[in-house]
Design a protein around this motif. Structure first.
Motif, PDB file in Angstrom:
ATOM      1  N   GLY A   1      -0.915  -6.459 -13.933  1.00 55.69           N
ATOM      2  CA  GLY A   1      -0.444  -6.657 -12.568  1.00 55.69           C
ATOM      3  C   GLY A   1      -0.306  -5.345 -11.817  1.00 55.69           C
ATOM      4  O   GLY A   1      -0.726  -5.220 -10.663  1.00 55.69           O
ATOM      5  N   SER A   2       0.264  -4.347 -12.473  1.00 56.05           N
ATOM      6  CA  SER A   2       0.425  -3.038 -11.838  1.00 56.05           C
ATOM      7  C   SER A   2      -0.928  -2.439 -11.482  1.00 56.05           C
ATOM      8  O   SER A   2      -1.109  -1.873 -10.393  1.00 56.05           O
ATOM      9  CB  SER A   2       1.192  -2.094 -12.771  1.00 56.05           C
ATOM     10  N   SER A   3      -1.888  -2.551 -12.393  1.00 54.08           N
ATOM     11  CA  SER A   3      -3.214  -1.977 -12.131  1.00 54.08           C
ATOM     12  C   SER A   3      -3.890  -2.671 -10.953  1.00 54.08           C
ATOM     13  O   SER A   3      -4.641  -2.052 -10.196  1.00 54.08           O
ATOM     14  CB  SER A   3      -4.088  -2.066 -13.386  1.00 54.08           C
ATOM     15  N   GLN A   4      -3.615  -3.980 -10.752  1.00 54.67           N
ATOM     16  CA  GLN A   4      -4.223  -4.696  -9.639  1.00 54.67           C
ATOM     17  C   GLN A   4      -3.553  -4.382  -8.306  1.00 54.67           C
ATOM     18  O   GLN A   4      -4.148  -4.609  -7.239  1.00 54.67           O
ATOM     19  CB  GLN A   4      -4.190  -6.198  -9.919  1.00 54.67           C
ATOM     20  N   LEU A   5      -2.346  -3.852  -8.360  1.00 53.47           N
ATOM     21  CA  LEU A   5      -1.669  -3.452  -7.127  1.00 53.47           C
ATOM     22  C   LEU A   5      -2.186  -2.108  -6.605  1.00 53.47           C
ATOM     23  O   LEU A   5      -2.161  -1.855  -5.389  1.00 53.47           O
ATOM     24  CB  LEU A   5      -0.154  -3.375  -7.372  1.00 53.47           C
TER      25      LEU A   5
ATOM     26  N   PRO B   1      -5.130  -0.648  -5.899  1.00 54.48           N
ATOM     27  CA  PRO B   1      -6.064  -0.536  -4.765  1.00 54.48           C
ATOM     28  C   PRO B   1      -5.433  -0.829  -3.403  1.00 54.48           C
ATOM     29  O   PRO B   1      -6.005  -0.484  -2.370  1.00 54.48           O
ATOM     30  CB  PRO B   1      -7.144  -1.583  -5.099  1.00 54.48           C
ATOM     31  N   HIS B   2      -4.272  -1.465  -3.408  1.00 51.76           N
ATOM     32  CA  HIS B   2      -3.611  -1.812  -2.148  1.00 51.76           C
ATOM     33  C   HIS B   2      -2.570  -0.770  -1.735  1.00 51.76           C
ATOM     34  O   HIS B   2      -1.890  -0.948  -0.717  1.00 51.76           O
ATOM     35  CB  HIS B   2      -2.964  -3.190  -2.278  1.00 51.76           C
ATOM     36  N   LEU B   3      -2.460   0.307  -2.505  1.00 50.46           N
ATOM     37  CA  LEU B   3      -1.530   1.381  -2.146  1.00 50.46           C
ATOM     38  C   LEU B   3      -2.248   2.389  -1.261  1.00 50.46           C
ATOM     39  O   LEU B   3      -2.310   3.583  -1.546  1.00 50.46           O
ATOM     40  CB  LEU B   3      -1.009   2.072  -3.417  1.00 50.46           C
ATOM     41  N   ASP B   4      -2.820   1.891  -0.180  1.00 48.76           N
ATOM     42  CA  ASP B   4      -3.624   2.768   0.676  1.00 48.76           C
ATOM     43  C   ASP B   4      -2.761   3.404   1.759  1.00 48.76           C
ATOM     44  O   ASP B   4      -1.863   2.800   2.311  1.00 48.76           O
ATOM     45  CB  ASP B   4      -4.776   1.989   1.307  1.00 48.76           C
ATOM     46  N   ALA B   5      -3.050   4.656   2.020  1.00 48.92           N
ATOM     47  CA  ALA B   5      -2.411   5.409   3.111  1.00 48.92           C
ATOM     48  C   ALA B   5      -0.888   5.410   3.034  1.00 48.92           C
ATOM     49  O   ALA B   5      -0.192   5.289   4.050  1.00 48.92           O
ATOM     50  CB  ALA B   5      -2.865   4.859   4.460  1.00 48.92           C
ATOM     51  N   LEU B   6      -0.352   5.557   1.838  1.00 48.83           N
ATOM     52  CA  LEU B   6       1.105   5.649   1.690  1.00 48.83           C
ATOM     53  C   LEU B   6       1.595   6.961   2.293  1.00 48.83           C
ATOM     54  O   LEU B   6       0.967   8.014   2.125  1.00 48.83           O
ATOM     55  CB  LEU B   6       1.498   5.593   0.212  1.00 48.83           C
ATOM     56  N   LYS B   7       2.734   6.892   2.953  1.00 47.04           N
ATOM     57  CA  LYS B   7       3.325   8.112   3.490  1.00 47.04           C
ATOM     58  C   LYS B   7       4.815   7.919   3.683  1.00 47.04           C
ATOM     59  O   LYS B   7       5.332   6.801   3.705  1.00 47.04           O
ATOM     60  CB  LYS B   7       2.665   8.502   4.812  1.00 47.04           C
TER      61      LYS B   7
ATOM     62  N   GLU C   1      -0.587 -12.425   2.063  1.00 45.90           N
ATOM     63  CA  GLU C   1      -1.061 -12.383   0.686  1.00 45.90           C
ATOM     64  C   GLU C   1      -2.408 -11.672   0.675  1.00 45.90           C
ATOM     65  O   GLU C   1      -3.371 -12.136   1.307  1.00 45.90           O
ATOM     66  CB  GLU C   1      -1.184 -13.777   0.073  1.00 45.90           C
ATOM     67  N   LEU C   2      -2.468 -10.572  -0.025  1.00 49.21           N
ATOM     68  CA  LEU C   2      -3.684  -9.777  -0.112  1.00 49.21           C
ATOM     69  C   LEU C   2      -4.553 -10.300  -1.253  1.00 49.21           C
ATOM     70  O   LEU C   2      -4.180 -11.228  -1.969  1.00 49.21           O
ATOM     71  CB  LEU C   2      -3.320  -8.306  -0.329  1.00 49.21           C
ATOM     72  N   ALA C   3      -5.712  -9.710  -1.419  1.00 46.75           N
ATOM     73  CA  ALA C   3      -6.640 -10.159  -2.462  1.00 46.75           C
ATOM     74  C   ALA C   3      -5.991 -10.035  -3.828  1.00 46.75           C
ATOM     75  O   ALA C   3      -5.512  -8.968  -4.215  1.00 46.75           O
ATOM     76  CB  ALA C   3      -7.918  -9.327  -2.406  1.00 46.75           C
ATOM     77  N   GLY C   4      -5.967 -11.135  -4.567  1.00 48.71           N
ATOM     78  CA  GLY C   4      -5.403 -11.131  -5.911  1.00 48.71           C
ATOM     79  C   GLY C   4      -6.392 -11.726  -6.894  1.00 48.71           C
ATOM     80  O   GLY C   4      -7.610 -11.634  -6.707  1.00 48.71           O
TER      81      GLY C   4
END
Length: 312
Positions: free
Chosen positions: A160-164, A166-172, A295-298
């Motif tokens: 589950g963590s590994s699938q999250l 790609p969605h950690l984009d542009a964190l700031k 809900e993003l791509a899962g």
């Protein structure tokens, strides 16, 4: 009246001299009226309970060691081996579902068992420390990471963590990893240069110590606390792969509690990025705590949410 295994053992001849040092007892564990006790717990809610009772200690000057068997077989074996190496009276208490029967059979091959209490779907036994069974207590950590026995997903990166990731984009900005575990997601969060601060919030002190080693970044700060009652922040982003059990049985309310905490500690324009097992019923809680939920791509097994505009 129903008595605990420890109470029964004392009634049947378990003789304690000096301080009894107890490893990892859950909150509310029945001490059978004993007062000369020191408790060592790495799970924050349990630690807080025993601290309020005035019983937290490091075991200095102990006369005996009592181990409450954890779910992890490797951790249980390591704890018992360490207690035997320390010498003195060793008491082991555990449930059948946590493998106490196998532990008992192994220990009695190398040590003389002095007494046994079998009741309540478990067993408590005691012996004078002799030789530890020939157990393999090594942990094969995921490549490039440090883990130890007993932490969640100790030998592999959680799917589950590994699938999250790609969605950690542009964190700031200021970020919280809510339920950081041994730090896989925390390390991924810190690859984003825009992150100015990361609070790794985790109830398991042993896992949190691993997270510190696995991140090794001045922006990261370990926070040993209960995620359900944490009130820090505010944060620009909360990232979370919440647990759904602290005992063997699942408890979806844990994840719902994480969602409530995330809404409470986020800035008004903050965002929650969360992954969960597909079957867990979190949508209603997300809708109750956030104005916008996507809900993003899962996958068939996991669902990933981005929730924004926390409701106050």
């Amino acid at each position: 009246m129903k008595y605990s295994r420890l109470f029964t053992a004392l009634d049947e001849g378990l003789d304690l001299t000096g301080t009894l040092h107890i490893l990892r007892p859950p909150a509310g564990y029945d001490l059978a009226g004993l007062s000369d006790v020191s408790v060592e717990s790495t799970f924050y809610p349990d630690h807080q309970y025993w601290q309020a009772m005035g019983m937290v200690g490091d075991g200095t000057g102990r006369g005996a060691t009592l181990l409450v068997v954890p779910r992890s077989k490797t951790l249980a074996r390591a704890m018992i081996s360490d207690a035997i190496a320390a010498g003195g009276l060793v008491i082991v208490d555990g449930q059948k579902t946590d493998g106490i029967e196998g532990i008992y059979k192994d220990v009695r091959k190398t040590n003389t068992i002095m007494g046994v209490v079998a009741k309540g779907h478990g067993r408590l036994f005691w012996f004078e420390a002799g030789t530890a069974p020939d157990w393999d207590v090594t942990v094969t950590s995921p490549d490039g990471y440090k883990t130890v026995a007993g932490v969640f997903s100790e030998t592999k990166i959680d799917i589950g963590s590994s699938q999250l990731v790609p969605h950690l984009d542009a964190l700031k900005g200021d970020v919280a990893d809510l339920g950081a575990g041994w730090g896989f997601l925390s390390r991924e969060i810190l690859t984003h240069e825009g992150v100015t601060r990361l609070d790794m919030i985790e109830a398991d002190k042993v896992a949190l110590d691993c997270a510190v080693l696995n991140t090794n970044d001045a922006r990261a700060r370990p926070v040993w606390t209960d995620a359900l009652t944490f009130s820090g922040g505010p944060y620009d982003v909360v990232v979370s792969n919440p647990p759904f059990h602290t005992i063997r049985a699942g408890d979806p309310d844990l994840g719902k509690g994480f969602i409530a905490t995330a809404a409470r500690i986020l800035k008004p324009r903050g965002a929650l990025l969360m992954v969960a097992n597909r079957h867990l019923p979190y949508e209603a809680e997300l809708d109750a705590k956030f104005a916008r939920v996507e809900e993003l791509a899962g996958t068939g097994a996991f669902k990933i949410f981005r929730a924004t505009r926390p409701k106050r």
